[in-house]
Write a protein that holds these residues in place. Structure first.
Motif, PDB file in Angstrom:
ATOM      1  N   CYS A 206       0.828  -1.210   0.000  1.00 39.96           N
ATOM      2  CA  CYS A 206       0.000   0.000   0.000  1.00 39.96           C
ATOM      3  C   CYS A 206       0.864   1.262   0.000  1.00 39.96           C
ATOM      4  N   LYS A 207       2.015   1.180   0.620  1.00 32.71           N
ATOM      5  CA  LYS A 207       2.950   2.309   0.607  1.00 32.71           C
ATOM      6  C   LYS A 207       3.422   2.591  -0.825  1.00 32.71           C
ATOM      7  N   LYS A 208       3.733   1.518  -1.530  1.00 29.32           N
ATOM      8  CA  LYS A 208       4.182   1.660  -2.917  1.00 29.32           C
ATOM      9  C   LYS A 208       3.063   2.200  -3.798  1.00 29.32           C
ATOM     10  N   LYS A 209       1.848   1.686  -3.602  1.00 26.16           N
ATOM     11  CA  LYS A 209       0.708   2.159  -4.380  1.00 26.16           C
ATOM     12  C   LYS A 209       0.461   3.642  -4.133  1.00 26.16           C
ATOM     13  N   THR A 210       0.619   4.061  -2.872  1.00 26.90           N
ATOM     14  CA  THR A 210       0.423   5.473  -2.541  1.00 26.90           C
ATOM     15  C   THR A 210       1.446   6.346  -3.256  1.00 26.90           C
ATOM     16  N   GLU A 211       2.695   5.896  -3.269  1.00 29.21           N
ATOM     17  CA  GLU A 211       3.738   6.637  -3.973  1.00 29.21           C
ATOM     18  C   GLU A 211       3.391   6.778  -5.458  1.00 29.21           C
ATOM     19  N   GLU A 212       2.951   5.688  -6.068  1.00 29.63           N
ATOM     20  CA  GLU A 212       2.582   5.714  -7.486  1.00 29.63           C
ATOM     21  C   GLU A 212       1.433   6.684  -7.730  1.00 29.63           C
ATOM     22  N   LEU A 213       0.450   6.664  -6.831  1.00 27.16           N
ATOM     23  CA  LEU A 213      -0.703   7.552  -6.976  1.00 27.16           C
ATOM     24  C   LEU A 213      -0.294   9.019  -6.861  1.00 27.16           C
ATOM     25  N   LEU A 214       0.531   9.319  -5.886  1.00 30.59           N
ATOM     26  CA  LEU A 214       0.945  10.702  -5.675  1.00 30.59           C
ATOM     27  C   LEU A 214       1.783  11.219  -6.841  1.00 30.59           C
ATOM     28  N   MET A 215       2.565  10.340  -7.453  1.00 27.13           N
ATOM     29  CA  MET A 215       3.370  10.722  -8.612  1.00 27.13           C
ATOM     30  C   MET A 215       2.496  10.862  -9.861  1.00 27.13           C
ATOM     31  N   ARG A 216       1.547   9.943 -10.022  1.00 26.75           N
ATOM     32  CA  ARG A 216       0.759   9.894 -11.252  1.00 26.75           C
ATOM     33  C   ARG A 216      -0.361  10.940 -11.282  1.00 26.75           C
ATOM     34  N   GLN A 217      -0.998  11.177 -10.134  1.00 26.51           N
ATOM     35  CA  GLN A 217      -2.178  12.025 -10.111  1.00 26.51           C
ATOM     36  C   GLN A 217      -1.872  13.517 -10.038  1.00 26.51           C
ATOM     37  N   GLY A 218      -0.643  13.864  -9.741  1.00 27.60           N
ATOM     38  CA  GLY A 218      -0.304  15.286  -9.691  1.00 27.60           C
ATOM     39  C   GLY A 218      -0.984  15.987  -8.531  1.00 27.60           C
ATOM     40  N   GLN A 219      -1.925  16.871  -8.851  1.00 28.77           N
ATOM     41  CA  GLN A 219      -2.610  17.644  -7.815  1.00 28.77           C
ATOM     42  C   GLN A 219      -3.721  16.803  -7.193  1.00 28.77           C
ATOM     43  N   LEU A 220      -3.340  15.929  -6.282  1.00 23.62           N
ATOM     44  CA  LEU A 220      -4.297  15.078  -5.588  1.00 23.62           C
ATOM     45  C   LEU A 220      -4.642  15.731  -4.252  1.00 23.62           C
ATOM     46  N   ASP A 221      -5.925  15.835  -3.958  1.00 21.41           N
ATOM     47  CA  ASP A 221      -6.354  16.531  -2.744  1.00 21.41           C
ATOM     48  C   ASP A 221      -6.578  15.601  -1.556  1.00 21.41           C
ATOM     49  N   GLY A 222      -6.860  14.338  -1.815  1.00 19.41           N
ATOM     50  CA  GLY A 222      -7.110  13.463  -0.678  1.00 19.41           C
ATOM     51  C   GLY A 222      -7.155  11.994  -1.031  1.00 19.41           C
ATOM     52  N   ILE A 223      -6.940  11.167   0.000  1.00 21.72           N
ATOM     53  CA  ILE A 223      -6.998   9.712  -0.117  1.00 21.72           C
ATOM     54  C   ILE A 223      -7.940   9.187   0.951  1.00 21.72           C
ATOM     55  N   LEU A 224      -8.805   8.280   0.560  1.00 23.90           N
ATOM     56  CA  LEU A 224      -9.629   7.546   1.512  1.00 23.90           C
ATOM     57  C   LEU A 224      -9.133   6.112   1.530  1.00 23.90           C
ATOM     58  N   ALA A 225      -8.621   5.683   2.672  1.00 29.26           N
ATOM     59  CA  ALA A 225      -8.070   4.332   2.809  1.00 29.26           C
ATOM     60  C   ALA A 225      -9.078   3.470   3.562  1.00 29.26           C
TER      61      ALA A 225
END
Length: 325
Positions: A206-225
């Protein structure tokens, strides 16, 4: 040969723990009821959530004179091992199984086999697709998802781009939570759910997935886990990338790691359950079912959304730390 009197016989029985003293003249003695055997089978026997479930079950076992057998798998993915555990404890003579199921569909056969052999099955935390489950005790996952979405709207200003991180695409609890989130936001034009990703049970995934999301999505405002593992690992990566506060995180559950991230402002809020209550009610309901008493088909346990301020309120402390009450 020495003749043993009535009071001495009673004293011998007292030593065995079966009676409380000599009977009065004319009093009818009855044999004590045989102790009830209940097996509690959880998803991850070493997980903090399940340790709290166990504490609740132990409290009920003491109150209702139950011989409690505790077991579970080493991770929240092994349905076949859980099925084998159900079979094992029925063979051991369990009168009832309190089961936190790994899989909604795959545990149905094991439940039905247990029922045929006379063991009542009570489901806690996760449902099983079988009419042979006598009772389900757990949260309303759909409503919990809506609660998480409402809290994210509050902390993020009811607008922005968001992602959902779940445990498994086949996990029924996560699916219901996700549906609750999406339905809550369906009529909110300022909110966009970019995607839902699933990271599985492997540590660090999940840590790796989060890194990928933050890199790919650019201006991301929030995550619901949607579960504890995803929540803690997402928080860890948000901090590692120095995005705390910029990327809001609404979590589920209250592992020690999550509570630390909550206090430090990396997690803005988390939806907590009452695992102690699940364990207690699971065993109590099992005893009622064994005694052929009517049991509720469904009991919804409490959820609360807490943040860094409300986690210190007394009512929330009781849910967060039931073992110190």
């Amino acid at each position: 040969m020495m003749r043993i009197g009535a009071c001495m016989l009673v004293s011998l029985v007292l030593m065995a723990g079966l009676l409380n003293g000599c009977s009065r003249k004319g009093e009818i003695r009855t044999a004590p009821e045989r102790q009830t055997n209940v097996a509690l089978i959880v998803k991850d026997r070493s997980g903090e959530f399940w340790k709290t479930v166990k504490m609740g079950a132990e409290a009920a076992a003491k109150e209702f004179n139950v011989n409690l057998m505790f077991d579970g798998t080493d991770s929240e993915t092994d349905a076949s091992e859980q099925s084998a555990l159900v079979e094992k404890y029925v063979a051991y003579g369990a009168n009832a199984i309190v089961l936190a199921s790994e899989d909604y569909v795959k545990l149905a056969k094991a439940v039905e086999a247990a029922d045929r052999k006379g063991a009542s099955v009570i489901a806690i935390e996760s449902e099983v697709d079988s009419p042979k489950v006598r009772s389900f005790i757990g949260i309303d996952n759909y409503e919990a998802g809506r609660q998480a979405a409402r809290k994210m709207s509050e902390v993020a200003g009811a607008k922005g781009s968001f992602v959902i991180i779940g445990h498994s695409s086949g996990d029924r609890n996560s699916a219901q939570r996700e549906k609750g989130i999406r339905d809550e936001w369906a009529a909110t034009p300022g909110i966009k759910i970019e995607e839902t990703v699933y990271c599985g049970s492997e540590k660090g995934s999940c840590k790796k997935k989060t890194e990928e999301l933050l890199m790919r999505q650019g201006q991301l405002d929030g995550i619901l886990a949607l579960n504890a593992a995803a929540s803690a690992e997402a928080a860890s990566e948000i901090e590692a990338m120095n995005r705390q506060g910029k990327v809001k995180l609404v979590a589920f559950d209250n592992s020690p790691e999550e509570l630390e991230w909550l206090q430090e402002g990396v997690i803005q809020a988390t939806v907590i359950q009452n695992p102690f209550s699940m364990g207690y009610l699971g065993v109590k309901t099992a005893v009622d079912a064994i005694n052929r008493e009517k049991v509720a088909k469904r009991t919804v346990t409490e959820t609360k959304v807490i943040d860094a301020e409300s986690m210190f309120w007394s009512d929330n402390q009781k849910m967060l730390f039931p073992f110190v009450q």
